[in-house]
Design an enzyme around this catalytic site. Structure first.
Site, PDB file in Angstrom:
ATOM      1  N   HIS A  46     -41.304  -8.104  93.568  1.00  0.00           N
ATOM      2  CA  HIS A  46     -42.346  -8.843  93.486  1.00  0.00           C
ATOM      3  C   HIS A  46     -43.720  -8.651  92.945  1.00  0.00           C
ATOM      4  CE1 HIS A  46     -40.202 -11.637  96.840  1.00  0.00           C
ATOM      5  NE2 HIS A  46     -39.328 -11.016  96.095  1.00  0.00           N
ATOM      6  N   GLU A  48     -46.733  -9.027  94.257  1.00  0.00           N
ATOM      7  CA  GLU A  48     -47.705  -8.567  95.248  1.00  0.00           C
ATOM      8  C   GLU A  48     -47.398  -7.121  95.263  1.00  0.00           C
ATOM      9  OE1 GLU A  48     -45.883 -11.431  95.323  1.00  0.00           O
ATOM     10  OE2 GLU A  48     -46.558 -12.689  96.856  1.00  0.00           O
ATOM     11  N   CYS A  76     -44.207 -14.563 100.523  1.00  0.00           N
ATOM     12  CA  CYS A  76     -43.091 -14.438 101.339  1.00  0.00           C
ATOM     13  C   CYS A  76     -43.202 -13.347 102.554  1.00  0.00           C
ATOM     14  CB  CYS A  76     -41.666 -14.023 100.700  1.00  0.00           C
ATOM     15  SG  CYS A  76     -41.615 -12.257 100.071  1.00  0.00           S
ATOM     16  N   CYS A  79     -43.653  -9.815 101.523  1.00  0.00           N
ATOM     17  CA  CYS A  79     -44.912  -9.378 100.707  1.00  0.00           C
ATOM     18  C   CYS A  79     -46.138  -9.695 101.964  1.00  0.00           C
ATOM     19  CB  CYS A  79     -45.109 -10.511  99.690  1.00  0.00           C
ATOM     20  SG  CYS A  79     -44.139 -10.003  98.325  1.00  0.00           S
TER      21      CYS A  79
END
Length: 144
Positions: A46, A48, A76, A79
């Site tokens: 991801h 992040e 999410c 993260c």
């Protein structure tokens, strides 16, 4: 947030869900990331997570104190956990994520009383962030 949107556009160009992230320290961007789940065939790639790893390397510390993270989409649960564990004090995101959002959409992981609290807010360049994701999925549906 405009720099995070540029990162999201990089993901879009690669056929990735267009999510971008930048981390700022002392007024300068020290890390950038964009979604690479498909490219890396990794569920944890991801934007992040990628940015957090780069920032930790840059600061030579897993504690990302005195930083601000800008993300185009509400984080999410994975993260959000990484943000909390990295001790990032401030997070600003663009649009909500009704399917996986862990700030206001599905739950608020940031309300849990951990030893580190995050100042988090959303809605910055919300329309631009939302439209980029909608355009990506519209293009994907048209290809299929």
């Amino acid at each position: 947030m405009k720099c995070a949107l540029k990162e999201a556009q990089k993901a879009y160009a690669l056929g990735e869900v267009p999510i971008g992230c930048v981390i700022v320290y002392d007024g300068k961007i020290i890390a950038r990331g964009h979604n690479l789940r498909e490219s890396k065939n990794s569920p944890i790639a991801h934007a992040e997570i990628i940015a957090i790893e780069k920032a930790a390397k840059k600061l030579d510390s897993w504690r990302l104190l005195d930083t601000t993270m800008y993300i185009t989409l509400e984080p999410c649960t994975m993260c959000s956990g990484a943000i909390i564990h990295a001790r990032i004090p401030k997070v600003i995101y663009g649009c909500r994520d009704p399917r996986f959002g862990a700030h206001v959409s599905l739950l608020n992981l940031f309300d849990v009383k951990y030893n580190h609290q995050v100042d988090i807010s959303g809605g910055v360049l919300e329309e631009e962030c939302s439209e980029l994701i909608k355009a990506f999925f519209r293009d994907l549906r048209n290809k299929n």
